[in-house]
Design an enzyme around this catalytic site. Sequence first.
Site, PDB file in Angstrom:
ATOM      1  N   GLN A  99       0.841  -1.197   0.000  1.00  0.00           N
ATOM      2  CA  GLN A  99       0.000   0.000   0.000  1.00  0.00           C
ATOM      3  C   GLN A  99       0.874   1.243   0.000  1.00  0.00           C
ATOM      4  O   GLN A  99       1.694   1.428   0.901  1.00  0.00           O
ATOM      5  CB  GLN A  99      -0.881   0.031   1.251  1.00  0.00           C
ATOM      6  CG  GLN A  99      -1.947  -1.035   1.288  1.00  0.00           C
ATOM      7  CD  GLN A  99      -2.589  -1.099   2.660  1.00  0.00           C
ATOM      8  OE1 GLN A  99      -2.338  -2.017   3.416  1.00  0.00           O
ATOM      9  NE2 GLN A  99      -3.423  -0.124   2.981  1.00  0.00           N
ATOM     10  N   SER A 122       0.954   6.080   3.379  1.00  0.00           N
ATOM     11  CA  SER A 122       1.587   7.043   4.280  1.00  0.00           C
ATOM     12  C   SER A 122       2.737   7.787   3.608  1.00  0.00           C
ATOM     13  O   SER A 122       3.364   7.280   2.670  1.00  0.00           O
ATOM     14  CB  SER A 122       2.114   6.336   5.528  1.00  0.00           C
ATOM     15  OG  SER A 122       1.057   5.790   6.284  1.00  0.00           O
ATOM     16  N   SER A 160       4.931  -1.322   4.006  1.00  0.00           N
ATOM     17  CA  SER A 160       5.299  -2.668   4.466  1.00  0.00           C
ATOM     18  C   SER A 160       5.412  -3.625   3.288  1.00  0.00           C
ATOM     19  O   SER A 160       4.522  -3.707   2.439  1.00  0.00           O
ATOM     20  CB  SER A 160       4.255  -3.188   5.463  1.00  0.00           C
ATOM     21  OG  SER A 160       4.236  -2.396   6.624  1.00  0.00           O
ATOM     22  N   SER A 200      -2.983   5.257  13.604  1.00  0.00           N
ATOM     23  CA  SER A 200      -2.476   5.361  14.966  1.00  0.00           C
ATOM     24  C   SER A 200      -3.604   5.259  15.985  1.00  0.00           C
ATOM     25  O   SER A 200      -4.780   5.485  15.682  1.00  0.00           O
ATOM     26  CB  SER A 200      -1.731   6.692  15.152  1.00  0.00           C
ATOM     27  OG  SER A 200      -2.648   7.753  15.187  1.00  0.00           O
ATOM     28  N   GLU A 208      -9.052  -4.105   6.322  1.00  0.00           N
ATOM     29  CA  GLU A 208      -7.792  -4.414   7.011  1.00  0.00           C
ATOM     30  C   GLU A 208      -8.021  -4.560   8.513  1.00  0.00           C
ATOM     31  O   GLU A 208      -7.391  -5.387   9.174  1.00  0.00           O
ATOM     32  CB  GLU A 208      -6.777  -3.307   6.743  1.00  0.00           C
ATOM     33  CG  GLU A 208      -5.412  -3.549   7.365  1.00  0.00           C
ATOM     34  CD  GLU A 208      -4.436  -2.413   7.084  1.00  0.00           C
ATOM     35  OE1 GLU A 208      -3.275  -2.518   7.532  1.00  0.00           O
ATOM     36  OE2 GLU A 208      -4.820  -1.434   6.430  1.00  0.00           O
TER      37      GLU A 208
END
Length: 378
Positions: free
Chosen positions: A123, A126, A158, A360, A241
């Site tokens: 993905q 960020s 990731s 977060s 997710e």
Amino acid sequence: MDYRDSAEEAEYRAGLRAWLADNVPPGHQNATTQDDRAAVAHAWHKKLYEGGYIGQSWPVEWGGKGLSPAMDAILNEETGNFNAPPLPGTAGYIGRALQMYGTDEQRTQLLPPTISGDIHWCQGFSEPSAGSDLAALRTRAVRDGDEYVVNGHKMWTSGGQYSDWCLLLARTDPDVPKHKGISAFLVDMKSPGITVQPIILADGSPETSEVFWDDVRIPANQRLGDEGEGWRIAMTTVSYERGPSDIGFISTYRKNLAELEETAAKKGLTEDRETRARLARAYVLGEVLRLNVLQQLSLRISGRPPGEEGSISKQLWTHTEQELQHLALDLFGADVVTGRRPDYLHRYFMSRPISVYGGSSQIQKNIIAQRLLEMPRK
């Protein structure tokens, strides 16, 4: 909801257990480098596909089994019970985004190799200055004829160095409110101009990466959904997710807690008030997490798509994981840092960032307060 298995679910679980007993790769936990772990994960994806255990609730026309979401949960739970390698997460939730927003051409091209494990996804969400505030992303995609030209910088991607394709978010319109000017793209990671730089984490593994996009040309037919629909697509992706099917970690937590209880007994700490309280807290957190996930699963089975309630599970998951690993660090003491129990040192380091990735804890609290509890904004 009756949380006991139906006859169909019990039959499915029994067949799955028999398959896992014969197919979980022995010694896979001994993979020490991230390259080895990635190889294990990719091989396990292939084996699951060959056994018919990928895409249980995906539509049949896109390679799935068309089963109830309960089967996804049973698959996750039993792979956790058997200490199997992790299930391929990105294939599940990026696959859902493809199913919901992709064109027939995109689905035909990408869904079959996604479910079979022939391609792997990351993905591109960020950024250095837009982590939790995802809508503040600055990576630009400028239309140039039948292509988009992308420039920007992504962080915390990731598995980026092990991925074949990326679900990328980029700003296509800088003149509208930030949530409305974002579009989503399906990008071949071999495209010229993409540079992946692994990021070494605290445990020494390059599990995540930063990705540089320098004049990367993306065919316009690889945009996912309409221009400006990127935020909606991103929220759909993260909702799956954070969804209730990924409950294999609950089985793992039970085993971790049992080992910690046994260690406390060996050290004569079962009558120590603080130790007993911490063991009890870890147990209660795990049970609250389990029941919350089952409640959300009941909503999914009834046909309700995943929503903001996934933030509750994410918060509970974070608290449970960190409680267990903090307790392990204290119980095993010097063994953790001298190398006698490197598994728990790795687990402790990996427990720290879970309060950040996937959104977060602060963002999850805001979602819960504003969208579930309807509390006023300050």
